[in-house]
Structures are given as structure tokens and as C-alpha cells.
Design a protein around this motif. Sequence first.
Motif: not given
Length: 323
Positions: A275-297
Motif C-alpha cells: 500500500x505504501x508503494x501504491x501511495x508513493x506512485x499515485x501521490x508522489x510519482x516515485x517508488x518508495x514512500x519512506x526511507x527503509x532504514x531501521x537502525x534506530x531500533x
Amino acid sequence: MQSFLHDHREQLSRRGFHFCASMGQRNNRQLAQAMMRAWRSDDFFQQRRMTDIRVRKAWRRSVMASFEQEVASVSPDHHTFLISSEHFHSRLAKRGEIRMLVQCLTPHFDELEVVCYLRRQDRMAISLYSTVLKAGHQVASMLPMDDSLPRTRYYFDYERLLNRWADASGHASIQPRIYDAAEQLPGGVVQDFLGHIGATLDAPDKRVRRENRSLSAEAQAVLAWANSELEARASTEARELRRQLIRRLQKLAPGEPALPPRGEVLEFMRYYDDSNRRCARRWFNRESLFEAVYTEYPQDGYSGDADRIAELIRECKPLLESR
């Protein structure tokens, strides 16, 4: 955001922007509440004992009359009427409720624009965890994984959120923005929003202090315990004791909030990958909505110091037993 808009009302007004006051001086929550279906209830109505549908409808008429009076009173040299509340997201879960909002606003304004900030779901959930504890709820997990829960579907799924508003709001312009990107600016989200609406007001030279600060992991654990202890108390008494306890915990136990294990976060975020990928394509014209970095955890998560939690419970227990 809302505190900044409230504190700078006069400066904004001189530049043609009016920030709504009749629906709440800072948080314009009352407008969102007024759009909820009469049969739906929440803490706002329960605390005010507005459980009768007739009472709710009368309250709504009064609220909307106040809003219309405010709109009519705004001088013609203002070009933009600002309304702000996170409760438009959390309370308007039905398309019909959004349509009702648009129908109420359309007669008063030439154009409607909806600006919303999307925060990566894991960070949103962890921030929400402290908020719901402060409200007195008992929470099983920081990361709600159960798709059968309505909040999982309508609150964290941004594709559904934006589609719901786009479908229900007709000609209104939907303008989603990325929260984490805005937070990289010196003035954070406030600076980003002022730039978006074209306000020449000087943005803060540093991030505005958060009104709704997260509690430390130890404080969260104590508050979760207290919510269970207060469950049988009268709601007014429980709210006052909880407020006192939160103030005490903020002084006694500052620190970092609890964090889930990294593996749980990755599993949680995989649920929203498509759903994030589809959201990114429709609303932001790109492939990813957020940066997938989780080193804070941390690999094993962080739940605070168990000895300190036990000590805090001993210190705070007399407060709960004082009445």
C-alpha cells in the motif's frame, strides 16, 4: 504546529491568514467531532457526558453556528482560513463523515485544500503509544498487527486514508507531505507548512517544542500499570489522578521511550509495503514512500530498567491511594 499558529495569530492575520478559533483555540478538534456520525462516540463525548443523540445533535448545531459566525466575521482582506487538527485523521473514519465536512465548508470558501503529513507507520505507532497511555487506555502492543482492528486499517494505511479523502471530498485538493522530510528542516514541520501555504512569516529557527512529549520507557510502564489500577475509578477522578501522575513521571523519570525489537518493526512495516508503494506512485510519482532504514531500533528492543520501574511504582502508589 497548532501552538505555533495560535501564538502567531496576529502576524498571520496581517499577512491575510486567519487561524480558526471557534473550534478550539489551538486544536480545532470540535469541527472534526461535529462531523462524526451521531451514533459514534469517543472520549471527547464521554467526558462531556454527551451520550444522548439528541444532546449531540443540539451541540453540533451550536458548534456549527459558532463556526459560521466566525467565518462571517473575518475581514475581506484575509485570503486564507486555516483549520488544523489531527482529529480529522483519527475521528473521520467514514467517507460520509468527510463528505459532511466538505459540504459544511464549501458554501463559505472558494477553494478547499487538505494538507496532511504522513509519518512512517512504525514511528507513528510508537508516538501514538504514549498518547493512548496518557489518555488512560491499556495497550497490548506498540505495533498493532491485527488487520481485524479498525484502527489498523483506517489509521495506519495511508493509501486508504488518502483515497478515502480524495473520493469523499470532491473538488477539494489533497496535498500529502512527508513528515520525516519536513522534520529535517531547521524549523521542522512548521517551516515546511508555512512554505507550502506561502506565508512569509518567519519560521522558527529551531523546531518548536512538542506539546505532546513522549514519556520515557520507565514512565510508560508505570502509566500502563496505573491505567489498570484506575480502571474502576470514576472517570473524572481517574483523569485528575492520571494528570498528576504524568506530571510527576515527567520530572522523576525523563529519558528515551520504549522501542520494540527491530524484527517486530520490520514485520509491522512489511504489512504496509504494497500500500505504501501504491501511495508513493499515485501521490508522489516515485517508488518508495519512506526511507527503509531501521537502525534506530535495538535488536532486542528497549523496555526500560526493571528495577527503576519497580521503584517508581512504589513512589507513585501513594498518589493513587490518596483518594
